[in-house]
Scaffold this motif. Structure first.
Motif: not given
Length: 323
Positions: A31-54
């Protein structure tokens, strides 16, 4: 118009139903955010997903998982003005506890929705991101022993059980600790360098009040002479942490500095924010006010240093005119 936010979700964290937990988070935040949702996988970790979001230019980044997930996601944001939200679903949830963020999904989301932010410190250890702590020796051995299956079955008790088992193999090592102004050598069984740590991280509790926005790291040295001494030292750390008072035992020391270089002989295993990263030597440095975070704030000052009484202790003051 809603703010844009990237939600990074680790589906294998914790002991709950990840699909249900993700739906709860979406129901609370969308209700407050337009969420882009990404799930971590063994191949793609949270750091990579966060960097892409930045790089995409999102207005906020929210991470949900254990301490390793939160640490990796946070460090892509260091030095930016992007606020970071924490929804802990791991075993220890030490980062949230250190920052006094509630450990339920609903309450953690409410902190994010309130929109209040503070700048807190971050750190790097051997070039890797660190929001919590680096443990050398006993703590690293304990974390390594508590495997994922044990954590799923027993939760936080997996670490307690592993620690009791590891006491049988308690060993001391020689350590050299270099700061900006001194070199300390002593004998220890555990060294912990903390950027932030809750009272439950007892091996980090020398000063019993880790300050996460002072531009400094807190190093605790635990040097028991026996298994009985180790138990007594741990109990003392637990007591002082619960009363926010500094330690008062000869076999526990602590000091604060912006950066540390640590060597051990023989080389010791190192755990960083709950993940094994190898062995000593390590170099750790603080990034003051490096991370803007949705967090309640209330911290008290505590003493900066205590080294007296440690075994085989020497302190060499460095010449401030030299590098």
């Amino acid at each position: 118009m809603n703010r844009s936010a990237c939600l990074i979700f680790n589906p294998v964290a914790g002991q709950g139903d990840p699909e249900q937990e993700l739906e709860v988070i979406r129901a609370l935040l969308e209700p407050e955010f337009d969420l882009d949702i990404y799930l971590t996988t063994p191949e793609v970790d949270a750091g990579q997903l966060s960097q892409a979001a930045v790089e995409r230019g999102v207005e906020a980044i929210i991470a949900s998982g254990g301490d390793g997930t939160l640490s990796a996601a946070a460090m892509a944001i260091v030095g930016t003005d992007i606020p970071f939200g924490i929804i802990s679903r791991g075993t220890a949830n030490a980062f949230a506890a250190a920052l006094r963020i509630p450990n339920t999904i609903d309450a953690a989301c409410q902190i994010i929705l309130q929109g209040e932010t503070r700048c807190v410190d971050a750190a790097y250890c051997n070039g890797k991101p660190m929001v919590l702590l680096a443990g050398i020796g006993f703590e690293a051995e304990t974390v390594e022993m508590a495997d994922r299956d044990a954590k799923r079955r027993f939760g936080i008790m997996a670490y307690v059980l592993a620690g009791v088992q590891q006491l049988r193999n308690l060993q001391s090592f020689e350590v050299e600790i270099e700061t900006e102004d001194k070199i300390v050598t002593t004998t220890a069984s555990a060294i912990t360098v903390a950027n932030a740590a809750p009272p439950s991280s007892i091996l980090a509790q020398g000063p019993a009040g880790i300050i996460y926005d002072d531009g400094l790291l807190d190093l605790t040295i635990v040097a028991p002479e026996s298994k009985a001494g180790a138990i007594a030292a741990a109990f003392h750390l637990l007591q002082t942490a619960s009363t926010s008072s500094a330690v008062d035992r000869d076999d526990i020391g602590y000091l604060r500095a912006n950066r540390f270089k640590i060597k051990a002989e023989p080389p010791q295993k190192v755990v960083l924010d709950g993940e094994m990263i190898g062995t000593t030597p390590i170099e750790v440095h603080c990034v003051p006010a490096g991370l803007k975070i949705f967090v309640p704030f209330d911290q008290a000052l505590s003493p900066a240093e205590k080294l007296e009484g440690l075994p085989n202790l020497t302190i060499e003051m460095k010449n401030s005119d030299k590098d």
